[in-house]
Design a protein around this motif. Structure first.
Motif, PDB file in Angstrom:
ATOM      1  N   ASN A  98       9.852  20.753  59.498  1.00 49.49           N
ATOM      2  CA  ASN A  98       8.777  20.985  58.538  1.00 49.49           C
ATOM      3  C   ASN A  98       9.085  22.293  57.814  1.00 49.49           C
ATOM      4  OD1 ASN A  98       6.172  22.324  57.670  1.00 49.49           O
ATOM      5  ND2 ASN A  98       5.468  20.257  58.120  1.00 49.49           N
ATOM      6  N   ILE A  99       9.188  22.198  56.501  1.00 49.76           N
ATOM      7  CA  ILE A  99       9.480  23.400  55.712  1.00 49.76           C
ATOM      8  C   ILE A  99       8.367  23.592  54.693  1.00 49.76           C
ATOM      9  CG2 ILE A  99      11.137  24.543  54.160  1.00 49.76           C
ATOM     10  CD1 ILE A  99      13.319  22.820  55.457  1.00 49.76           C
ATOM     11  N   ASN A 100       7.705  24.723  54.782  1.00 49.20           N
ATOM     12  CA  ASN A 100       6.605  25.055  53.864  1.00 49.20           C
ATOM     13  C   ASN A 100       5.537  23.960  53.835  1.00 49.20           C
ATOM     14  OD1 ASN A 100       7.978  27.422  53.281  1.00 49.20           O
ATOM     15  ND2 ASN A 100       9.013  26.535  51.496  1.00 49.20           N
ATOM     16  N   GLY A 101       5.283  23.384  55.015  1.00 51.96           N
ATOM     17  CA  GLY A 101       4.226  22.393  55.130  1.00 51.96           C
ATOM     18  C   GLY A 101       4.660  20.969  54.823  1.00 51.96           C
ATOM     19  N   GLU A 102       5.911  20.784  54.440  1.00 52.14           N
ATOM     20  CA  GLU A 102       6.397  19.442  54.099  1.00 52.14           C
ATOM     21  C   GLU A 102       7.367  18.959  55.177  1.00 52.14           C
ATOM     22  OE1 GLU A 102       8.531  17.531  50.178  1.00 52.14           O
ATOM     23  OE2 GLU A 102       7.330  19.345  49.976  1.00 52.14           O
ATOM     24  N   ASP A 103       7.189  17.701  55.612  1.00 50.34           N
ATOM     25  CA  ASP A 103       8.088  17.141  56.633  1.00 50.34           C
ATOM     26  C   ASP A 103       9.345  16.581  55.982  1.00 50.34           C
ATOM     27  OD1 ASP A 103       6.496  17.635  58.885  1.00 50.34           O
ATOM     28  OD2 ASP A 103       5.244  15.900  58.427  1.00 50.34           O
ATOM     29  N   TYR A 104      10.486  16.957  56.544  1.00 50.70           N
ATOM     30  CA  TYR A 104      11.774  16.450  56.050  1.00 50.70           C
ATOM     31  C   TYR A 104      12.475  15.703  57.177  1.00 50.70           C
ATOM     32  CZ  TYR A 104      11.442  19.712  52.098  1.00 50.70           C
ATOM     33  OH  TYR A 104      11.045  20.390  50.974  1.00 50.70           O
ATOM     34  N   HIS A 118      15.641  21.554  64.667  1.00 51.90           N
ATOM     35  CA  HIS A 118      15.030  20.219  64.800  1.00 51.90           C
ATOM     36  C   HIS A 118      13.636  20.344  65.438  1.00 51.90           C
ATOM     37  CE1 HIS A 118      14.555  15.978  65.461  1.00 51.90           C
ATOM     38  NE2 HIS A 118      14.390  16.181  66.764  1.00 51.90           N
ATOM     39  N   GLY A 119      12.649  19.748  64.796  1.00 48.11           N
ATOM     40  CA  GLY A 119      11.294  19.731  65.352  1.00 48.11           C
ATOM     41  C   GLY A 119      10.502  21.011  65.127  1.00 48.11           C
ATOM     42  N   LYS A 120      11.055  21.934  64.338  1.00 47.42           N
ATOM     43  CA  LYS A 120      10.378  23.222  64.168  1.00 47.42           C
ATOM     44  C   LYS A 120       9.729  23.347  62.783  1.00 47.42           C
ATOM     45  CE  LYS A 120      13.317  25.447  67.561  1.00 47.42           C
ATOM     46  NZ  LYS A 120      12.393  25.404  68.672  1.00 47.42           N
ATOM     47  N   ARG A 121       8.954  24.445  62.652  1.00 47.82           N
ATOM     48  CA  ARG A 121       8.271  24.732  61.379  1.00 47.82           C
ATOM     49  C   ARG A 121       8.873  25.982  60.764  1.00 47.82           C
ATOM     50  NH1 ARG A 121       3.481  22.065  60.858  1.00 47.82           N
ATOM     51  NH2 ARG A 121       2.841  23.405  59.152  1.00 47.82           N
ATOM     52  N   ILE A 122       9.228  25.863  59.503  1.00 43.79           N
ATOM     53  CA  ILE A 122       9.862  26.992  58.803  1.00 43.79           C
ATOM     54  C   ILE A 122       9.020  27.348  57.590  1.00 43.79           C
ATOM     55  CG2 ILE A 122      11.892  27.611  57.395  1.00 43.79           C
ATOM     56  CD1 ILE A 122      13.491  25.816  59.321  1.00 43.79           C
ATOM     57  N   THR A 123       8.867  28.652  57.366  1.00 44.65           N
ATOM     58  CA  THR A 123       8.258  29.121  56.113  1.00 44.65           C
ATOM     59  C   THR A 123       9.282  29.962  55.375  1.00 44.65           C
ATOM     60  OG1 THR A 123       6.091  29.217  57.160  1.00 44.65           O
ATOM     61  CG2 THR A 123       6.338  30.401  55.084  1.00 44.65           C
ATOM     62  N   THR A 124       9.512  29.625  54.122  1.00 41.19           N
ATOM     63  CA  THR A 124      10.348  30.459  53.254  1.00 41.19           C
ATOM     64  C   THR A 124       9.416  31.175  52.268  1.00 41.19           C
ATOM     65  OG1 THR A 124      10.649  28.854  51.464  1.00 41.19           O
ATOM     66  CG2 THR A 124      12.145  28.670  53.371  1.00 41.19           C
ATOM     67  N   ILE A 125       9.990  32.025  51.455  1.00 41.93           N
ATOM     68  CA  ILE A 125       9.151  32.779  50.512  1.00 41.93           C
ATOM     69  C   ILE A 125       8.408  31.832  49.558  1.00 41.93           C
ATOM     70  CG2 ILE A 125      10.967  33.141  48.754  1.00 41.93           C
ATOM     71  CD1 ILE A 125       8.375  35.769  49.946  1.00 41.93           C
ATOM     72  N   GLU A 126       9.006  30.672  49.284  1.00 43.74           N
ATOM     73  CA  GLU A 126       8.344  29.714  48.381  1.00 43.74           C
ATOM     74  C   GLU A 126       7.070  29.151  49.007  1.00 43.74           C
ATOM     75  OE1 GLU A 126      11.590  29.688  49.125  1.00 43.74           O
ATOM     76  OE2 GLU A 126      12.718  29.661  47.237  1.00 43.74           O
ATOM     77  N   GLY A 127       6.974  29.225  50.347  1.00 43.69           N
ATOM     78  CA  GLY A 127       5.811  28.674  51.028  1.00 43.69           C
ATOM     79  C   GLY A 127       4.684  29.676  51.189  1.00 43.69           C
ATOM     80  N   LEU A 128       4.915  30.907  50.759  1.00 43.19           N
ATOM     81  CA  LEU A 128       3.920  31.952  50.995  1.00 43.19           C
ATOM     82  C   LEU A 128       2.879  32.018  49.884  1.00 43.19           C
ATOM     83  CD1 LEU A 128       3.979  33.691  53.485  1.00 43.19           C
ATOM     84  CD2 LEU A 128       4.746  35.588  52.066  1.00 43.19           C
ATOM     85  N   GLY A 129       3.337  31.933  48.661  1.00 41.50           N
ATOM     86  CA  GLY A 129       2.425  32.009  47.526  1.00 41.50           C
ATOM     87  C   GLY A 129       3.222  31.762  46.260  1.00 41.50           C
ATOM     88  N   ASP A 130       2.532  31.646  45.144  1.00 45.73           N
ATOM     89  CA  ASP A 130       3.266  31.528  43.879  1.00 45.73           C
ATOM     90  C   ASP A 130       2.598  32.441  42.868  1.00 45.73           C
ATOM     91  OD1 ASP A 130       1.072  30.188  42.688  1.00 45.73           O
ATOM     92  OD2 ASP A 130       1.785  28.287  43.521  1.00 45.73           O
ATOM     93  N   GLU A 131       3.102  32.438  41.644  1.00 49.09           N
ATOM     94  CA  GLU A 131       2.617  33.439  40.684  1.00 49.09           C
ATOM     95  C   GLU A 131       1.131  33.294  40.375  1.00 49.09           C
ATOM     96  OE1 GLU A 131       5.059  31.289  40.222  1.00 49.09           O
ATOM     97  OE2 GLU A 131       5.338  30.752  38.117  1.00 49.09           O
ATOM     98  N   ASN A 132       0.588  32.101  40.585  1.00 50.11           N
ATOM     99  CA  ASN A 132      -0.839  31.916  40.329  1.00 50.11           C
ATOM    100  C   ASN A 132      -1.694  32.168  41.567  1.00 50.11           C
ATOM    101  OD1 ASN A 132      -0.392  31.095  37.646  1.00 50.11           O
ATOM    102  ND2 ASN A 132       0.276  29.093  38.422  1.00 50.11           N
ATOM    103  N   ASN A 133      -1.050  32.322  42.697  1.00 53.41           N
ATOM    104  CA  ASN A 133      -1.804  32.453  43.951  1.00 53.41           C
ATOM    105  C   ASN A 133      -0.958  33.270  44.932  1.00 53.41           C
ATOM    106  OD1 ASN A 133      -3.710  32.074  45.927  1.00 53.41           O
ATOM    107  ND2 ASN A 133      -2.897  30.075  46.554  1.00 53.41           N
ATOM    108  N   LEU A 134      -0.847  34.561  44.634  1.00 50.46           N
ATOM    109  CA  LEU A 134       0.028  35.404  45.451  1.00 50.46           C
ATOM    110  C   LEU A 134      -0.581  35.637  46.831  1.00 50.46           C
ATOM    111  CD1 LEU A 134       1.033  38.177  42.879  1.00 50.46           C
ATOM    112  CD2 LEU A 134       2.423  36.237  43.643  1.00 50.46           C
ATOM    113  N   HIS A 135       0.295  35.701  47.820  1.00 52.24           N
ATOM    114  CA  HIS A 135      -0.138  36.109  49.153  1.00 52.24           C
ATOM    115  C   HIS A 135      -0.506  37.593  49.100  1.00 52.24           C
ATOM    116  CE1 HIS A 135       0.224  37.208  53.390  1.00 52.24           C
ATOM    117  NE2 HIS A 135       0.010  35.947  53.650  1.00 52.24           N
ATOM    118  N   PRO A 136      -1.443  38.060  49.937  1.00 52.88           N
ATOM    119  CA  PRO A 136      -1.807  39.488  49.929  1.00 52.88           C
ATOM    120  C   PRO A 136      -0.600  40.419  50.085  1.00 52.88           C
ATOM    121  CG  PRO A 136      -3.305  38.249  51.331  1.00 52.88           C
ATOM    122  CD  PRO A 136      -2.283  37.275  50.857  1.00 52.88           C
ATOM    123  N   ILE A 137       0.394  40.003  50.836  1.00 54.68           N
ATOM    124  CA  ILE A 137       1.586  40.866  50.980  1.00 54.68           C
ATOM    125  C   ILE A 137       2.312  40.960  49.641  1.00 54.68           C
ATOM    126  CG2 ILE A 137       3.791  41.200  52.172  1.00 54.68           C
ATOM    127  CD1 ILE A 137       2.605  39.566  54.523  1.00 54.68           C
TER     128      ILE A 137
END
Ligand code: FES
Ligand code: FES
Length: 162
Positions: free
Chosen positions: A7-13, A68-87
């Protein structure tokens, strides 16, 4: 070749990949998630940091077979220009970005850290990003940003509870 599910950024691959494919190459070359940067390729710089099941890791040191079987977050999964993460907002507010190459990794290390310590001391922040090298900023504004981000996250957490 091997088959993996991740699972990458909430999407299953479900993917069929070479046995020796590194995670960073899956992200950048096959999935075009190019916010993850390659600096040293040897686990020294932290530019390739992603979050794996809640912990920051160097994606240049991991094989896709290991996620395999894990969850990954990349910077693209944190926020975007219209909805920035607080960090991300804090980094912008504090002017902590120069060339920007280290910043996705810094932000993800900060995220994994702040998720375990919401009111960090400066020294703890310094330690938390000690695996992320920055050639430009001298680190002080980055540390300011992470302090500020912890304030944003607390404010937003308390607003959400009200
Ligand atoms: S590119 Fe992975 S630690 Fe430097
Ligand atoms: S902003 Fe340039 S390497 Fe950190």
């Amino acid at each position: 070749m091997i088959n993996i599910e991740v699972n990458i950024n909430g999407e299953d691959y479900r993917l069929e990949v070479e046995d020796d494919l590194r995670l960073i190459d899956l992200l950048r070359d096959k999935l075009h998630l190019t916010g993850t940067k390659e600096g040293c390729g040897e686990g020294e710089c932290g530019a390739c940091t992603v979050i794996l099941d809640g912990k920051s890791v160097n994606s240049c040191l991991l094989l896709v077979a290991q996620v395999h079987g894990k969850r990954i977050t990349t910077i693209e999964g944190l926020g975007d220009e219209n909805n920035l993460h607080p960090i991300q907002r804090a980094f912008l507010e504090q002017g902590a970005v120069q060339c920007g190459y280290c910043i996705p990794g810094m932000v993800l290390s900060a995220k994994a850290f702040l998720d375990t310590n919401s009111t960090p001391k400066r020294e703890e922040i310094r330690e938390a990003i000690s695996g992320n090298l920055c050639r430009c900023t001298g680190y002080e504004k980055i540390i300011d940003s992470i302090e500020r981000a912890s304030e944003f996250m607390q404010e937003e957490g308390s607003e959400a509870r009200e």
